[in-house]
Write an enzyme that holds these catalytic residues in place. Sequence first.
Site, PDB file in Angstrom:
ATOM      1  N   CYS A  76       0.812  -1.220   0.000  1.00  0.00           N
ATOM      2  CA  CYS A  76       0.000   0.000   0.000  1.00  0.00           C
ATOM      3  C   CYS A  76       0.836   1.257   0.000  1.00  0.00           C
ATOM      4  CB  CYS A  76      -0.849   0.066   1.266  1.00  0.00           C
ATOM      5  SG  CYS A  76      -1.951  -1.314   1.419  1.00  0.00           S
ATOM      6  N   ARG A 129     -12.061   0.863  -6.363  1.00  0.00           N
ATOM      7  CA  ARG A 129     -11.732   0.728  -4.938  1.00  0.00           C
ATOM      8  C   ARG A 129     -11.196   2.052  -4.390  1.00  0.00           C
ATOM      9  NH1 ARG A 129      -7.780  -1.360  -1.216  1.00  0.00           N
ATOM     10  NH2 ARG A 129      -8.938  -2.738   0.154  1.00  0.00           N
TER      11      ARG A 129
HETATM   12  P1  XMP Z   1      -1.018  -7.351   3.059  1.00  0.00           P
HETATM   13  O1  XMP Z   1      -0.177  -6.575   4.027  1.00  0.00           O
HETATM   14  O2  XMP Z   1      -1.603  -8.569   3.643  1.00  0.00           O
HETATM   15  O3  XMP Z   1      -2.246  -6.377   2.710  1.00  0.00           O
HETATM   16  O4  XMP Z   1      -0.276  -7.606   1.791  1.00  0.00           O
HETATM   17  C1  XMP Z   1      -3.323  -6.789   1.944  1.00  0.00           C
HETATM   18  C2  XMP Z   1      -4.429  -5.753   2.024  1.00  0.00           C
HETATM   19  O5  XMP Z   1      -3.981  -4.491   1.515  1.00  0.00           O
HETATM   20  C3  XMP Z   1      -5.089  -3.785   0.947  1.00  0.00           C
HETATM   21  N1  XMP Z   1      -4.686  -3.405  -0.401  1.00  0.00           N
HETATM   22  C4  XMP Z   1      -4.212  -2.199  -0.728  1.00  0.00           C
HETATM   23  N2  XMP Z   1      -4.077  -1.067   0.002  1.00  0.00           N
HETATM   24  N3  XMP Z   1      -3.144   0.016  -1.874  1.00  0.00           N
HETATM   25  C5  XMP Z   1      -3.562   0.059  -0.588  1.00  0.00           C
HETATM   26  O6  XMP Z   1      -3.452   1.094   0.045  1.00  0.00           O
HETATM   27  C6  XMP Z   1      -3.253  -1.086  -2.667  1.00  0.00           C
HETATM   28  O7  XMP Z   1      -2.859  -1.090  -3.824  1.00  0.00           O
HETATM   29  C7  XMP Z   1      -3.824  -2.242  -2.063  1.00  0.00           C
HETATM   30  N4  XMP Z   1      -4.125  -3.479  -2.548  1.00  0.00           N
HETATM   31  C8  XMP Z   1      -4.637  -4.166  -1.488  1.00  0.00           C
HETATM   32  C9  XMP Z   1      -6.272  -4.700   0.973  1.00  0.00           C
HETATM   33  O8  XMP Z   1      -7.068  -4.304   2.067  1.00  0.00           O
HETATM   34  C10 XMP Z   1      -5.645  -6.068   1.175  1.00  0.00           C
HETATM   35  O9  XMP Z   1      -6.510  -6.992   1.787  1.00  0.00           O
END
Ligand code: XMP
Length: 498
Positions: free
Chosen positions: A315, A412
């Site tokens: 993120c 999203r």
């Molecule tokens: P982890 O840390 O498990 O996080 O890899 C997965 C979660 O991150 C969110 N998610 C995003 N958040 N930009 C964001 O700010 C992104 O591009 C993004 N893609 C996923 C989402 O809640 C996921 O479950």
Amino acid sequence: SAAEVFGSKTSMSGYTYDDLICLPGHINFGVHDVCLGSRFTKKIALRTPIVSSPMDTVTESNMAIAMALEGGIGVIHTNLSIEDQAREVARVKKFKAGFILDPVCVMPTMTLEELDVLKTQLGFTGFPVTENGLMGAKLLGLVTKRDTDFVTDRKTRLSAIMTPAKDLVTINEGCDLLMANEVLQKSKKGKLPIITRSGLLVAMVSRTDIKKNVEFPNATKADLNKSLLVAAAIGTRPNDKDRVRALAAAGVDAIVIDSSQGDSVFQQEMVKWIKSNFEEIQVVAGNVVTKQQAKNLIECGADALRVGMGIGSICTTQEVCACGRAQASAVYNVAKLARMYNVPILADGGISSPGHIVKALSLGAGAAMCGSLLAGTSETPGEYFYSEDGKRLKRYRGMGSIDAMKKGSDDRYFGSNSSIKVAQGVSGTVQDKGSIHRYIPYLTQGIRHGMQDIGAKSVEQLQTMLQEGKLRFELRSAAAQREGGVHGLHSFERKLFD
Ligand code: XMP
């Protein structure tokens, strides 16, 4: 206690999982006595409190099937056409342990050389040969190692060496696994094609799968028809109501409304619409990180909330938008509010070890939602490839990365109508982690050890201890965090489990 850590008036800081450490309690039970049963939504219980993220490099049907078999649940991502996403859901709902419903088929004109490439790509050795190389077509034969091992001319076509259909042991559709098992045992064959009366291939049963397929006692299943439970993500675009209808028709059990900032009128309206039109479907809303955001969605009827903003491994939301919250603070605060309404919360993102899951549960989460932790397992979408230094890798990307948004996930981030796409995530690679069927048991065993150390025999007990102020946490200084990790070695090798 958690109330002291998070409620301190003098400190306006937000804390992450790594800022905290749980203090050990008294152990009077074995590690195997620890029960990980918890809740995904108001009505969906899990035996394993782990959920795979709705991301296009994490959860499609293979992942959702594996997660449900292991007692968790998968959320099919929404970067797919409505038809494709509904098909992924239907594949999970139709899954029958032991049956391969979409075996990779080959054409009789394929050469052994081409088959060798396919074998290394996919990692299995037996392939049904059908008229047009597709499933559902007339079965012409089967090629297995026994047919191909000693053929020196790799230009040979499969039609010349396959075991033809007339010599195969097959079974008619409609059989159950027990019958298929008996036929396999009697025939001493490795693979059993299942065909229609007119000889069309509908499924396969494989001896190695049956051997591997010891029961899945923790599987997340429907009470009535025993189908595996599955969730699917949607957005709040105008055509997402059609998406919900298609997912409902495919049998989806829960809908996750996917947004980085869930407290919007669009989402409130969508929660109410789903709840009033599809009574049997559970609705997970979010994401939220504050009590007020949570309250707004709970009051519209959400059956669970996803908690986390900008803290995922991929993120960049906090950098780009200046909004978000440190995850331990978000989980604790939202869980405290949601508990009053009996609504479970999912601690979403930022989890990179079983210890983080223990902390998420200790702070009140019903389950942990994981992206990077589960990325790189064999059940995720995408092929493995090798890095220059020989590491086996898979791609993992944020749904807010430019790559993913071009495929549709910009909704999203409320970006679908703009001409400029602003990235809120990155794209990267992760190392091969093997199968979910080996990886989840490692994670759950780690969580059990953590809960045993704390002195909690179940998630329920852990959260009662949290409520009663009996769960003790301490904040860790930067030095304490260094001390808690591996340190002082020249080099080391880390093997996660055996
Ligand atoms: P982890 O840390 O498990 O996080 O890899 C997965 C979660 O991150 C969110 N998610 C995003 N958040 N930009 C964001 O700010 C992104 O591009 C993004 N893609 C996923 C989402 O809640 C996921 O479950």
